[in-house]
Design a protein around this motif. Structure first.
Motif, short mmCIF file in Angstrom:
data_model
loop_
_atom_site.label_atom_id
_atom_site.label_comp_id
_atom_site.label_asym_id
_atom_site.label_seq_id
_atom_site.Cartn_x
_atom_site.Cartn_y
_atom_site.Cartn_z
N SER A 152 0.84 -1.20 0.00
CA SER A 152 0.00 0.00 0.00
C SER A 152 0.87 1.24 0.00
O SER A 152 2.01 1.24 0.46
CB SER A 152 -0.94 0.02 1.21
OG SER A 152 -0.20 0.13 2.41
N VAL A 153 0.30 2.31 -0.54
CA VAL A 153 0.97 3.60 -0.52
C VAL A 153 -0.08 4.68 -0.29
O VAL A 153 -1.22 4.55 -0.75
CB VAL A 153 1.74 3.84 -1.84
CG1 VAL A 153 0.80 4.02 -3.02
CG2 VAL A 153 2.66 5.05 -1.71
N MET A 154 0.32 5.72 0.40
CA MET A 154 -0.60 6.81 0.72
C MET A 154 -0.14 8.09 0.02
O MET A 154 1.05 8.37 -0.08
CB MET A 154 -0.69 7.04 2.22
CG MET A 154 -1.61 8.20 2.61
SD MET A 154 -1.78 8.40 4.40
CE MET A 154 -2.84 7.00 4.75
N TRP A 155 -1.12 8.85 -0.41
CA TRP A 155 -0.86 10.17 -0.99
C TRP A 155 -0.40 11.10 0.13
O TRP A 155 -1.04 11.22 1.16
CB TRP A 155 -2.13 10.69 -1.64
CG TRP A 155 -2.07 12.09 -2.18
CD1 TRP A 155 -2.29 13.25 -1.51
CD2 TRP A 155 -1.77 12.46 -3.52
NE1 TRP A 155 -2.16 14.32 -2.34
CE2 TRP A 155 -1.83 13.87 -3.60
CE3 TRP A 155 -1.45 11.74 -4.68
CZ2 TRP A 155 -1.60 14.57 -4.78
CZ3 TRP A 155 -1.22 12.43 -5.84
CH2 TRP A 155 -1.29 13.82 -5.89
N ILE A 156 0.74 11.78 -0.11
CA ILE A 156 1.24 12.74 0.89
C ILE A 156 1.36 14.13 0.28
O ILE A 156 1.90 15.04 0.91
CB ILE A 156 2.62 12.30 1.43
CG1 ILE A 156 3.64 12.18 0.29
CG2 ILE A 156 2.49 10.98 2.19
CD1 ILE A 156 5.06 11.95 0.78
N GLY A 157 0.85 14.27 -0.95
CA GLY A 157 0.92 15.56 -1.62
C GLY A 157 -0.13 16.52 -1.09
O GLY A 157 -0.77 16.31 -0.07
N GLY A 158 -0.33 17.61 -1.82
CA GLY A 158 -1.27 18.65 -1.41
C GLY A 158 -2.71 18.29 -1.72
O GLY A 158 -3.04 17.14 -2.01
N ALA A 159 -3.57 19.32 -1.68
CA ALA A 159 -5.00 19.10 -1.90
C ALA A 159 -5.28 18.64 -3.32
O ALA A 159 -6.32 18.04 -3.58
CB ALA A 159 -5.78 20.38 -1.59
N ALA A 160 -4.37 18.93 -4.23
CA ALA A 160 -4.50 18.47 -5.61
C ALA A 160 -3.10 18.24 -6.15
O ALA A 160 -2.13 18.85 -5.69
CB ALA A 160 -5.25 19.48 -6.47
#
Length: 628
Positions: A152-160
């Motif tokens: 699994s991997v999670m998004w750690i970027g901004g709102a977009a």
């Protein structure tokens, strides 16, 4: 070898000399100590020798071949680096007792993607050990190792942000190709997936916040559960179930093997397509719901505070459409196909009139004005309730009411059935039907049953037979209507077990076959001035016939003929209304008032080989028109 001081012509030789380098290491011009030289030759005994004690020579590096450097397997991390294991290194050609070591090797996978027995390039190996300077090395160039899938991997970027940017993912592990199993998106953020992502991309699940796909292909093997789903293009395929609170498809294709659930809002443009193998549940909490292109098994479309507009809908199971505050209507040029039962409910009108519609199973509808068209295989009607009018058209077969169905139509009801260019049957036999407005029908054999307050017939065109049964009141014709029947007609009017009147008295009527009547009183008219009576039951027939026999005449009045001129029609009347009437009738027919008439039998009646003209003389206008 040179012997300094040797007499010319003498023969001297040297042999068995041993030489020893000062050390074993490689070098150029190294001193070698010579020992034990033995001299020979035919003149050796004539000489004494001063030995050569040293010389020089080179020691060059010994070649060895390196092997056994291993590379460790790893889990996908978005880069190509690999770890090196020197524990099994081997040097082919090493001198016994020498010590060699290897270190410093860099290992690089050919690419970052998941794979088995992937080639790893080895470079920059350095060698050590006390004897390493005495060797030259043939390096090991490659190794093999595996890259396994990241769970699994999670998004750690901004709102977009861009799905393909490694900075937006934990550890830089972009979920592209088949490198990551489960993708987690936090609430409130929207990654954008497009063709810049190496793909097609295969993951197992997509969960969390929002997701937008503009191009490219994303395949989810299991479930996709999202807050907001936006599709502007590309292909999104889900092997399990998909759910979204907000759903907007402005283009592209969505394929789902499981079921689709949209709980709050749904929009779809004409360029978007949704293909669902399982069930579909779409709710539009506020405003109208418009579905352009959708296929599924059991499909449920619900707009509790708006209307519903339908495009191309293909339901392999059932279709249920509810417009809690508006109309259910079909977009122009679009088609609805439903294999199972169709249910339409609306506070407004229901208009589904595309000639290519195919309602294979029964149709239920509850609305204001309702219009339904079917172009394939006929139309089956079940429960139909309208505040206003109802219009049913089948261009591919009969219109048949399901045995358990009930129609309650407050306005005019119109039925048209054809099969290609030929009329098809119309069968409306629900025992609890209630046609409260005018009933119009055009088809082959037509049957209508009503249990409400009677039947008001408008325009009826039956190329076959006509059957009308009212269990709740009279059967009456509208002033501007016409009943045209090529085959036999059977009309029965009653309420609470008591006969009621039948009034089909428009001069535009046409009864091409026998007319069977079961009523209190009846009035018939025909454009040809002729009606063939079959079976007749009328509680007021006694007085009518008694009056008729007082003015029998062969004139242009409406003609009530016997069945096949056999007298059986008259016999039916006589058996019901008695000998007295037949005696009066015989006097008129045979001009003999004084002769007694024998008992009426079928044989005697069959002798009456003539038409019977009935004219109610004391009823002036209606009498001359033969309406009773």
């Amino acid at each position: 070898m040179i012997f300094s001081g040797k007499v010319s012509g003498d023969e001297l030789t040297a042999a068995s000399t041993s030489g020893v380098f000062d050390n074993k290491n490689i070098g150029t011009g190294k001193t070698v100590t010579l020992n034990g030289t033995v001299y020979g030759g035919s003149d050796v005994d004539n000489y004494s020798f001063v030995d050569q004690t040293t010389t020089t020579a080179n020691i060059v590096a010994k070649e060895v071949t390196v092997s056994g450097i291993a590379v460790g397997d790893k889990v996908y991390d978005g880069n190509t680096t690999a770890t090196v294991d020197f524990s099994g290194v081997a040097f082919d050609g090493i001198v016994s007792g020498d010590e060699l070591t290897a270190s410093g090797t860099t290992a690089t996978f050919g690419n970052k993607n998941v794979g088995t027995d992937k080639t790893v390039a080895l470079a920059g190996t350095t060698y050590g050990g006390t004897n390493s300077g005495n060797y030259s090395f043939t390096n090991q160039a490659t190794a093999v190792a595996n890259i396994s899938r990241l769970d699994s991997v999670m998004w750690i970027g901004g709102a977009a942000g861009d799905w393909s940017d490694p900075a937006n993912w934990a550890g830089g592990a972009i979920p592209d190709l088949a490198n990551v199993a489960h993708v987690i998106i936090p609430n409130g953020v929207t990654p954008t997936f497009n063709s810049s992502v190496a793909g097609p991309v295969d993951i197992d699940s997509l969960t969390g916040g929002n997701f937008q796909i503009d191009s490219g292909t994303l395949n989810v093997a299991q479930d996709a559960a999202l807050d907001e789903y936006t599709q502007n293009g590309g292909a999104f395929n889900v092997g399990g179930n998909m759910s979204a609170t907000e759903f907007a498809q402005n283009g592209g294709s969505l394929g789902i093997t499981g079921r689709l659930d949209v709980t709050n809002s749904f929009t779809q443009s004409p360029t978007g397509t949704i293909d669902v193998t399982g069930d579909v549940e779409i709710n539009q909490s506020i405003g109208d719901l418009q579905v352009e292109n959708l296929s599924g098994h059991n499909v449920n479309l619900n707009s509790p505070k708006g209307g519903v507009r339908l495009g191309d809908i293909d339901a392999a199971g059932t279709l249920a459409v509810t417009a809690g505050d508006g109309n259910v209507e079909q977009l122009p040029g679009k088609r609805i196909k439903v294999t199972g039962t169709s249910n339409f409910n609306a506070t407004g009108d229901i208009t589904l009139t595309n000639s290519d519609n195919d309602f294979v199973g029964p149709v239920n509808a509850n609305g204001n004005n309702v219009a339904i068209t079917d172009g394939h295989g006929g139309l089956i009607l079940n429960d139909i309730t309208t505040v206003g009018t109802f219009d049913a058209t089948s261009t591919g077969g009969p219109i048949i009411q399901d045995a358990s169905g009930t129609m309650t139509i407050n306005g005019a009801a119109t039925f048209n059935a054809t099969d290609g260019s030929s009329p098809a049957d119309i069968q409306l036999d629900g025992i609890d039907n209630d046609f409260r407005g005018v009933v119009n029908a055009s088809g082959g054999h037509i049957s209508i049953v009503d249990a409400g307050g009677g039947v008001l017939l408008g325009t009826i065109d039956a190329s076959g037979q006509l059957g009308v049964l009212s269990n709740g009141g009279p059967i009456i014709q509208t002033p501007g209507g016409s009943v045209r029947v090529e085959g036999e007609s059977s009309v029965t009017a009653q309420a609470n077990g008591q006969p009621k009147k039948v009034i089909l008295n428009n001069k535009s009527n046409h009864f091409g076959g026998k007319v069977n009547i079961d009523a209190d009183t009846f009035e018939l008219d025909d454009e040809d001035g002729k009606v063939a009576l079959g079976r007749v039951r009328s509680s007021s027939m006694d007085s009518v016939l008694n009056q008729a026999t007082s003015a029998l005449a062969r004139d242009t009045n409406t003609r009530y003929t016997t069945e096949t001129n056999s007298g059986t029609g008259i016999l039916n009347v006589v058996q019901r209304y008695g000998q007295k009437w037949m005696s009066q009738l015989a006097e008129r027919l045979f001009g003999d008032r004084n002769n007694s008439v024998p008992a009426i039998t079928e044989e005697s009646v069959q002798k009456v080989d003539t038409d019977v003209f009935l004219n109610v003389a004391n009823n002036t206008d209606e009498g001359t028109r033969g309406r009773n």
